[in-house]
Write an enzyme that holds these catalytic residues in place. Structure first.
Site, PDB file in Angstrom:
ATOM      1  N   LYS A  13       0.839  -1.214   0.000  1.00  0.00           N
ATOM      2  CA  LYS A  13       0.000   0.000   0.000  1.00  0.00           C
ATOM      3  C   LYS A  13       0.865   1.252   0.000  1.00  0.00           C
ATOM      4  O   LYS A  13       0.571   2.244  -0.656  1.00  0.00           O
ATOM      5  CB  LYS A  13      -0.923   0.016   1.229  1.00  0.00           C
ATOM      6  CG  LYS A  13      -1.995  -1.020   1.186  1.00  0.00           C
ATOM      7  CD  LYS A  13      -3.137  -0.521   0.328  1.00  0.00           C
ATOM      8  CE  LYS A  13      -4.322  -1.469   0.398  1.00  0.00           C
ATOM      9  NZ  LYS A  13      -5.441  -0.994  -0.414  1.00  0.00           N
ATOM     10  N   LYS A  14       1.968   1.195   0.772  1.00  0.00           N
ATOM     11  CA  LYS A  14       2.881   2.339   0.796  1.00  0.00           C
ATOM     12  C   LYS A  14       3.502   2.523  -0.591  1.00  0.00           C
ATOM     13  O   LYS A  14       3.622   3.641  -1.087  1.00  0.00           O
ATOM     14  CB  LYS A  14       3.981   2.110   1.844  1.00  0.00           C
ATOM     15  CG  LYS A  14       4.755   3.365   2.194  1.00  0.00           C
ATOM     16  CD  LYS A  14       6.098   3.040   2.805  1.00  0.00           C
ATOM     17  CE  LYS A  14       6.098   2.988   4.291  1.00  0.00           C
ATOM     18  NZ  LYS A  14       7.467   2.878   4.850  1.00  0.00           N
ATOM     19  N   ASP A  67      10.352   6.284   5.707  1.00  0.00           N
ATOM     20  CA  ASP A  67      10.095   5.750   7.044  1.00  0.00           C
ATOM     21  C   ASP A  67       9.036   6.649   7.665  1.00  0.00           C
ATOM     22  O   ASP A  67       9.148   7.880   7.625  1.00  0.00           O
ATOM     23  CB  ASP A  67      11.353   5.716   7.915  1.00  0.00           C
ATOM     24  CG  ASP A  67      11.138   4.761   9.094  1.00  0.00           C
ATOM     25  OD1 ASP A  67      10.898   3.570   8.842  1.00  0.00           O
ATOM     26  OD2 ASP A  67      11.188   5.202  10.255  1.00  0.00           O
TER      27      ASP A  67
END
Ligand code: ITT
Length: 211
Positions: A11-12, A72
């Site tokens: 998804k990221k 991140d």
């Protein structure tokens, strides 16, 4: 120039790819976004988003010799943070963290990782009035052996009383962005307002100057 989008989170990846394509179009840059030839295990042992983003991008650059981008990110909940931001850099594995571990019961562990993380935050905030929170994303691009550039973005908001919505991933169902009456998982245009977009915009600003 090829730029690898380095994440193990599907998804990221989709969010990074879609935002990057739109920024590339606006900047008119000759960039091709690719997946790494294979996924590698990166130990995220640092205690800041910035250091972990760099560790991930550098590990992929070292493995494949292609410019590498990594993100991140995480949720920071004011009422759960002291000298350490929580869930913070441990967002992905917060359900396993010893902090507040008593609020999850054995039976809860049939839920998915994202559902467990959300449940833990909601249970920890059950009697809490301060529901302020923010999403943070730091993006690192390693362009060559000793050359990295960075961008950071935040999205301020609050924690809902219960999960709602199906868009996005992770903590989106329990996060209400400032100025909205519903969770990020109910907002179709997340990519236009997200912490990830802001981080990518800021790193792209530098990328345009150095390419
Ligand atoms: P990679 O390290 O391989 O990129 P990851 O999912 O482990 O994948 P992080 O270490 O950056 O990524 O952890 C980020 C976690 O923070 C993620 O798993 C979610 O739980 C949460 N998170 C980050 N961005 C988010 C977003 O946009 N919406 C909801 N939750 C998010």
């Amino acid at each position: 120039m090829k730029l690898m989008i380095c994440t193990s989170n599907k998804k990221k990846f989709e969010e990074l790819y879609s935002i990057l394509e739109s920024l590339k179009k606006d900047a008119n840059l000759d960039l091709e976004f690719v997946s790494p030839p294979k996924e590698i295990e990166v130990e995220e042992y640092a205690n800041t988003f910035l250091s972990n983003a760099y560790l991930k991008a550098k590990a992929y650059y070292d493995a494949f010799g292609i410019p590498a981008l990594a993100d991140d990110s995480g949720l920071v909940v004011e009422a759960l943070s002291d000298n350490l931001e929580r869930p913070g850099v441990y967002s992905s594995r917060f359900y396993k963290d010893s902090f507040g571990s008593n609020v999850l019961k054995e039976d809860d562990f049939k839920l998915s990782k994202d559902e467990l993380n959300n449940l833990k935050v909601l249970r920890l905030l059950e009697k809490e009035e301060n529901r302020k929170a923010k999403f943070v994303s730091v993006v690192a691009i390693v362009l060559s052996n000793n050359y990295g550039i960075f961008g950071e973005g935040e999205l301020k908001g609050s924690i809902a009383k219960e999960p709602s919505g199906n868009f996005g991933f992770g903590y989106d169902p329990i996060f209400i962005p400032e100025g909205y009456a519903t969770t990020l998982a109910n907002i179709e245009n997340k990519d236009k307002i997200s912490h990830r977009r802001k981080a990518l915009e800021s790193v792209f600003f530098i990328l345009k100057k150095v390419l």
